[in-house]
Write a protein that holds these residues in place. Sequence first.
Motif, PDB file in Angstrom:
ATOM      1  N   UNK A 102     104.960  63.363  52.314  1.00  0.00           N
ATOM      2  CA  UNK A 102     103.596  63.058  51.867  1.00  0.00           C
ATOM      3  C   UNK A 102     102.590  63.990  52.534  1.00  0.00           C
ATOM      4  N   UNK A 103     102.732  64.236  53.830  1.00  0.00           N
ATOM      5  CA  UNK A 103     101.844  65.170  54.519  1.00  0.00           C
ATOM      6  C   UNK A 103     101.965  66.571  53.924  1.00  0.00           C
ATOM      7  N   UNK A 112      97.712  61.665  47.169  1.00  0.00           N
ATOM      8  CA  UNK A 112      98.866  60.813  47.475  1.00  0.00           C
ATOM      9  C   UNK A 112      98.419  59.373  47.682  1.00  0.00           C
ATOM     10  N   UNK A 113      99.183  58.430  47.124  1.00  0.00           N
ATOM     11  CA  UNK A 113      98.985  57.006  47.404  1.00  0.00           C
ATOM     12  C   UNK A 113     100.298  56.440  47.938  1.00  0.00           C
ATOM     13  N   UNK A 195     104.051  56.807  46.415  1.00  0.00           N
ATOM     14  CA  UNK A 195     105.201  56.426  47.229  1.00  0.00           C
ATOM     15  C   UNK A 195     105.309  54.902  47.263  1.00  0.00           C
ATOM     16  N   UNK A 196     106.475  54.375  46.912  1.00  0.00           N
ATOM     17  CA  UNK A 196     106.715  52.932  46.888  1.00  0.00           C
ATOM     18  C   UNK A 196     107.864  52.616  47.841  1.00  0.00           C
ATOM     19  N   UNK A 230     106.544  59.794  41.023  1.00  0.00           N
ATOM     20  CA  UNK A 230     106.741  58.548  41.767  1.00  0.00           C
ATOM     21  C   UNK A 230     107.930  58.713  42.702  1.00  0.00           C
ATOM     22  N   UNK A 231     107.705  58.387  43.968  1.00  0.00           N
ATOM     23  CA  UNK A 231     108.721  58.469  45.013  1.00  0.00           C
ATOM     24  C   UNK A 231     109.116  57.031  45.374  1.00  0.00           C
ATOM     25  N   UNK A 232     110.331  56.659  45.057  1.00  0.00           N
ATOM     26  CA  UNK A 232     110.787  55.277  45.219  1.00  0.00           C
ATOM     27  C   UNK A 232     111.858  55.210  46.306  1.00  0.00           C
ATOM     28  N   UNK A 233     111.590  54.445  47.347  1.00  0.00           N
ATOM     29  CA  UNK A 233     112.534  54.299  48.456  1.00  0.00           C
ATOM     30  C   UNK A 233     113.428  53.089  48.200  1.00  0.00           C
TER      31      UNK A 233
END
Length: 333
Positions: A102-103, A112-113, A195-196, A230-233
């Motif tokens: 994200x950085x 970025x959220x 980011x979730x 979308x970045x899903x963890x």
Amino acid sequence: MQVSEIQKRAQELDQARRIRIIKPDAVDFSKYLKPSDLDKKVRDAAALIEEFREEFVNPAQDVAQRMPWPKTHEGFGFRPGEVTVYAGGNGGGKSMITGQIALGLIRQGQKVMIASFEMKPKRTLYRMLRQFAGENIDAPRFSGREKYILELVDRLQTFSFDKLWLYDQQGTVTSQQVIAVSRYSAVELGVQHIFIDSLMKCVSGEDDYNAQKAFVDELTSLARDHGVHIHLIHHIRKLQSEEIQPNKNDIKGSGSIADQVDNVLMVWRNKKKEHAAQVGTIDPSMPDAMLMCEKQRNGEAEDWYSLWYHKASQQFVESHDSVAMAFDVRGSF
């Protein structure tokens, strides 16, 4: 400086509207539950053909953003309209790696959220501040440390100006709440990367495979409709040993998750190296972690990347003798 002091400073940053906290009761998310531009989904074939002609004559440049490690740049990129899943075991470093990513995206000028249901926003900011600093900000090295930390926070404030939002809700939420805040972030805030953390906090019941499939399907549609990434963890199932390197078939829950998303990145922490370090010397050239691309729908490479943990900064770096990377210079790495 104590965490509480930095958290207080984080609140001041929010009030200054530099790093913004999205409160669940401050926005009417109900109108963002469903797409509102259904009329735009039915397209005239002639218009589409003309667009194709234009793209053929003047091909679009690569608009993908990169991860913060140069060794990954040639093989992997984050493209608009896609979903990436990061999967790994508990304590495997997924949140640290995605915070660093994200950085890196902010450094590239992206908005970025972060919606973490595992950590409070101010704790997330504290970890990102340490990664941004490239050192252990709690280490009492010299007098005037507090002044230095506040200056560091101001640098983060300038670096992330109008580029970073955090959703302030912990614990389990409904999948529809997550869809709504994601669509709100894309439509109203112009956010480009969401980011979730994590999927299991958004869908009740680990064995509710239909709900998991439906949620990921909505995320993929939302990403395409609004051109966001979308970045899903997510987590993996418990393996026979923590030393085993997982693959996409080890992703917990519905087997369709890996099929639905565009990219799958497996995060593996080298516990074998850690166990060896407890009983004797180790080879520093052995990686501390692996970031393994198990799927990339719109890219040719599916490479594995060795990473080393820089403990002071909580960053992952490219080699065992690499220094922490600097973030507060805009541009690509």
